[in-house]
Design a protein around this motif. Sequence first.
Motif, PDB file in Angstrom:
ATOM      1  N   CYS A  90      30.565 -39.673 -46.017  1.00  0.00           N
ATOM      2  CA  CYS A  90      30.502 -39.318 -47.449  1.00  0.00           C
ATOM      3  C   CYS A  90      29.097 -38.888 -47.847  1.00  0.00           C
ATOM      4  O   CYS A  90      28.936 -38.009 -48.697  1.00  0.00           O
ATOM      5  CB  CYS A  90      31.016 -40.474 -48.307  1.00  0.00           C
ATOM      6  SG  CYS A  90      32.810 -40.625 -48.221  1.00  0.00           S
ATOM      7  N   ALA A 130      37.646 -38.027 -44.857  1.00  0.00           N
ATOM      8  CA  ALA A 130      39.001 -38.502 -45.155  1.00  0.00           C
ATOM      9  C   ALA A 130      39.528 -39.372 -44.013  1.00  0.00           C
ATOM     10  O   ALA A 130      40.162 -40.409 -44.259  1.00  0.00           O
ATOM     11  CB  ALA A 130      39.929 -37.326 -45.405  1.00  0.00           C
ATOM     12  N   ASP A 131      39.241 -38.976 -42.784  1.00  0.00           N
ATOM     13  CA  ASP A 131      39.663 -39.782 -41.628  1.00  0.00           C
ATOM     14  C   ASP A 131      38.980 -41.149 -41.629  1.00  0.00           C
ATOM     15  O   ASP A 131      39.593 -42.158 -41.276  1.00  0.00           O
ATOM     16  CB  ASP A 131      39.371 -39.046 -40.322  1.00  0.00           C
ATOM     17  CG  ASP A 131      40.282 -37.843 -40.108  1.00  0.00           C
ATOM     18  OD1 ASP A 131      41.303 -37.693 -40.823  1.00  0.00           O
ATOM     19  OD2 ASP A 131      39.955 -37.019 -39.216  1.00  0.00           O
ATOM     20  N   LEU A 138      39.151 -37.112 -50.806  1.00  0.00           N
ATOM     21  CA  LEU A 138      38.489 -36.438 -49.688  1.00  0.00           C
ATOM     22  C   LEU A 138      39.384 -35.385 -49.045  1.00  0.00           C
ATOM     23  O   LEU A 138      38.907 -34.321 -48.652  1.00  0.00           O
ATOM     24  CB  LEU A 138      38.023 -37.467 -48.662  1.00  0.00           C
ATOM     25  CG  LEU A 138      36.942 -38.426 -49.180  1.00  0.00           C
ATOM     26  CD1 LEU A 138      36.750 -39.585 -48.208  1.00  0.00           C
ATOM     27  CD2 LEU A 138      35.643 -37.700 -49.445  1.00  0.00           C
ATOM     28  N   ARG A 139      40.669 -35.653 -48.967  1.00  0.00           N
ATOM     29  CA  ARG A 139      41.598 -34.648 -48.426  1.00  0.00           C
ATOM     30  C   ARG A 139      41.646 -33.440 -49.365  1.00  0.00           C
ATOM     31  O   ARG A 139      41.710 -32.300 -48.912  1.00  0.00           O
ATOM     32  CB  ARG A 139      42.998 -35.234 -48.249  1.00  0.00           C
ATOM     33  CG  ARG A 139      43.067 -36.301 -47.173  1.00  0.00           C
ATOM     34  CD  ARG A 139      43.842 -35.855 -45.961  1.00  0.00           C
ATOM     35  NE  ARG A 139      44.054 -36.971 -45.049  1.00  0.00           N
ATOM     36  CZ  ARG A 139      43.339 -37.180 -43.951  1.00  0.00           C
ATOM     37  NH1 ARG A 139      42.357 -36.374 -43.634  1.00  0.00           N
ATOM     38  NH2 ARG A 139      43.583 -38.212 -43.177  1.00  0.00           N
ATOM     39  N   GLU A 165      37.618 -33.429 -43.909  1.00  0.00           N
ATOM     40  CA  GLU A 165      38.483 -34.138 -42.971  1.00  0.00           C
ATOM     41  C   GLU A 165      37.828 -35.344 -42.297  1.00  0.00           C
ATOM     42  O   GLU A 165      38.466 -36.390 -42.164  1.00  0.00           O
ATOM     43  CB  GLU A 165      39.047 -33.177 -41.928  1.00  0.00           C
ATOM     44  CG  GLU A 165      40.039 -32.189 -42.515  1.00  0.00           C
ATOM     45  CD  GLU A 165      41.208 -32.845 -43.255  1.00  0.00           C
ATOM     46  OE1 GLU A 165      41.777 -33.829 -42.760  1.00  0.00           O
ATOM     47  OE2 GLU A 165      41.529 -32.371 -44.357  1.00  0.00           O
ATOM     48  N   TYR A 203      40.726 -43.164 -44.176  1.00  0.00           N
ATOM     49  CA  TYR A 203      42.041 -43.525 -43.654  1.00  0.00           C
ATOM     50  C   TYR A 203      41.939 -44.699 -42.671  1.00  0.00           C
ATOM     51  O   TYR A 203      42.800 -45.577 -42.657  1.00  0.00           O
ATOM     52  CB  TYR A 203      42.695 -42.319 -42.982  1.00  0.00           C
ATOM     53  CG  TYR A 203      44.054 -42.634 -42.413  1.00  0.00           C
ATOM     54  CD1 TYR A 203      45.128 -42.930 -43.248  1.00  0.00           C
ATOM     55  CD2 TYR A 203      44.262 -42.639 -41.037  1.00  0.00           C
ATOM     56  CE1 TYR A 203      46.379 -43.233 -42.728  1.00  0.00           C
ATOM     57  CE2 TYR A 203      45.505 -42.939 -40.509  1.00  0.00           C
ATOM     58  CZ  TYR A 203      46.561 -43.234 -41.356  1.00  0.00           C
ATOM     59  OH  TYR A 203      47.797 -43.542 -40.824  1.00  0.00           O
ATOM     60  N   LYS A 208      40.582 -41.618 -49.947  1.00  0.00           N
ATOM     61  CA  LYS A 208      41.104 -40.701 -48.932  1.00  0.00           C
ATOM     62  C   LYS A 208      41.764 -39.492 -49.599  1.00  0.00           C
ATOM     63  O   LYS A 208      41.565 -38.357 -49.173  1.00  0.00           O
ATOM     64  CB  LYS A 208      42.103 -41.412 -48.024  1.00  0.00           C
ATOM     65  CG  LYS A 208      42.734 -40.496 -46.977  1.00  0.00           C
ATOM     66  CD  LYS A 208      43.932 -41.135 -46.315  1.00  0.00           C
ATOM     67  CE  LYS A 208      45.090 -41.114 -47.295  1.00  0.00           C
ATOM     68  NZ  LYS A 208      46.326 -41.686 -46.798  1.00  0.00           N
TER      69      LYS A 208
END
Length: 111
Positions: free
Chosen positions: A105, A76-77, A67-68, A73, A80, A64
């Motif tokens: 991804c 990343a979400d 990715l952030r 986003e 998360y 995460k």
Amino acid sequence: MSPPQNDDVVNLVELKEIMDDDMELIQDCFDDFIKEWPAQYVEIKGAVLEKNAQKLDDSAHKLKGTLRYLAAEDAADAAYALETAGKDNDLAAADEKLENLKTQCQRLVEY
């Protein structure tokens, strides 16, 4: 399926801000992600298969962050969501969350 649109995979404005408009750094970070992503996916998938909540939390948290940093986003979400599942020891929907992470991804790799 149409190719991903740039603005729905990476927030380019945010990415340039994070990386101080350094296009070489941006390229290096994406190259690193592309090289490291398969092993990270295997680690996260292994945690889901083993139903190892702590390992899932740790490995998804690490991804995460990457990715952030890439201003990706949606990806990343997705990471998360898996991190939270591990933290909460709630692996019931982990397979679906893992599939979403893989999809997001893969879009980033294609980007």
